[in-house]
Design an enzyme around this catalytic site. Structure first.
Site, PDB file in Angstrom:
ATOM      1  N   SER A 143       1.109  -1.146  -0.037  1.00 41.12           N
ATOM      2  CA  SER A 143      -0.229   0.124  -0.446  1.00 41.12           C
ATOM      3  C   SER A 143       0.836   1.429  -0.169  1.00 41.12           C
ATOM      4  CB  SER A 143      -0.916  -0.306   1.465  1.00 41.12           C
ATOM      5  OG  SER A 143      -1.496   1.153   1.153  1.00 41.12           O
ATOM      6  N   GLU A 238      -9.682  -3.861  -6.054  1.00 36.03           N
ATOM      7  CA  GLU A 238      -9.127  -3.033  -5.571  1.00 36.03           C
ATOM      8  C   GLU A 238      -9.315  -1.662  -6.550  1.00 36.03           C
ATOM      9  OE1 GLU A 238      -5.261  -2.888  -3.912  1.00 36.03           O
ATOM     10  OE2 GLU A 238      -4.509  -5.240  -4.163  1.00 36.03           O
ATOM     11  N   HIS A 268      -7.627  -5.435  -1.241  1.00 33.82           N
ATOM     12  CA  HIS A 268      -5.717  -4.603  -0.959  1.00 33.82           C
ATOM     13  C   HIS A 268      -5.278  -5.911  -0.130  1.00 33.82           C
ATOM     14  CE1 HIS A 268      -4.161  -0.958  -0.519  1.00 33.82           C
ATOM     15  NE2 HIS A 268      -4.608  -0.917   0.744  1.00 33.82           N
TER      16      HIS A 268
END
Length: 297
Positions: A143, A238, A268
């Protein structure tokens, strides 16, 4: 129909945004509650260290090589997360890649906006590189941590440092301008409101800077030539799907080596969810990617 494990992962991601009036401290607590689901195995070896002025934790599976290291940069939108919560993922990366893993506790925004988290990531890499007996170093990030990894690759190249052997980024957040079509087109699939989080937490990280004019913060807009081999993972479900796809396309267009793994029905940062079989499988695959790059270094 989603497996029980995938449903659990989706529920945990939903937990992150379960308090409509959440403050930053609330978000940090919620993220810590999610990370508490990932239990560090009893045979893990850990050591807290000062990594060039940055708190960090070495995590190793038994018997791994001490000649190679992986710097692990956690996610959390630059504003949440910590090294302790990522020790279990670090353990699995250590085992898969046959390396010690240095989990970085970089400073968080908004108290410490760009470039503080990036500076800490680069400092931790240089620390790992300087350790006695270490011959090869790679990166893993997820991320926002994946975005920090890509930014670190660019900065290390520009600063003339010895390049990492390779890097792996899971669900990387690399476009703080939020121009990926999937932010809206896949929003109905994603348990996280990705567009809102990019705006809010990305804004906290940028602290008023323009993303396209600040490529070390928003590395999709950086010169991505001359980077080490890169493996990028992203799920079909996502909002950040297009960040990953565009990152790979841009690295390849610049003449670099980049490969893309798209997880069907995955959410995610799915490799972080240790209870999912798909998480272990993807970690094993990118661990093999890192082993090959270590062997070639």
């Amino acid at each position: 129909m989603a497996s029980p494990e995938l449903s659990r992962a989706r529920d945990l991601l939903s937990h992150l945004v379960s308090e409509p009036e959440a403050t930053m401290e609330d978000y940090r607590r919620l993220y810590d509650e999610v990370l508490a689901n990932f239990e560090l195995p009893a045979d893990a070896e850990t050591e807290e260290v000062d990594a060039g002025g940055v708190p960090a934790v070495w995590v190793s599976a038994p018997g791994v090589s001490h000649e190679q290291a992986v710097v692990l940069v956690h996610g959390g939108g630059w504003c949440m997360g910590n090294a302790k919560g990522y020790r279990e993922f670090g353990y699995r990366v250590s085992k898969a890649a046959d390396a010690r893993v240095l989990v970085v506790d970089y400073r968080l925004a908004p108290e410490n906006p760009f470039p503080a988290p990036l500076d800490d990531t680069v400092a931790a890499y240089r620390y790992a590189r300087e350790q006695p007996g270490v011959r090869r170093v790679a990166f893993v990030g997820d991320s926002a941590g994946g975005g920090l990894v890509v930014s670190a690759l660019v900065k290390l190249r520009d600063d003339g440092d010895t390049a990492p052997s390779a890097a792996v980024v899971c669900s990387p957040l690399v476009d703080l301008a939020g121009e990926g079509a999937s932010l809206t087109e896949r929003a109905h699939l994603d348990p996280l409101p990705a567009a809102a989080l990019v705006g809010a937490m990305g804004g906290a990280y940028l602290a008023g800077a323009e993303p396209k004019a600040t490529p070390l913060a928003s590395p999709l807009y950086a010169d991505l030539s001359g980077l080490p081999p890169l493996r990028v993972l992203v799920g079909t479900d996502e909002g950040l799907h297009d960040d990953a796809v565009r990152l790979v396309e841009k690295v390849q267009a610049a003449g670099g080596e980049a490969e893309l793994e798209i997880g069907e029905d995955m959410v995610h940062i799915w490799p972080v969810f240790s209870f999912m079989p798909e998480a272990q499988e993807s970690t094993n695959r990118f661990g093999e990617f890192l082993r090959k790059r270590f062997a070639a270094a």
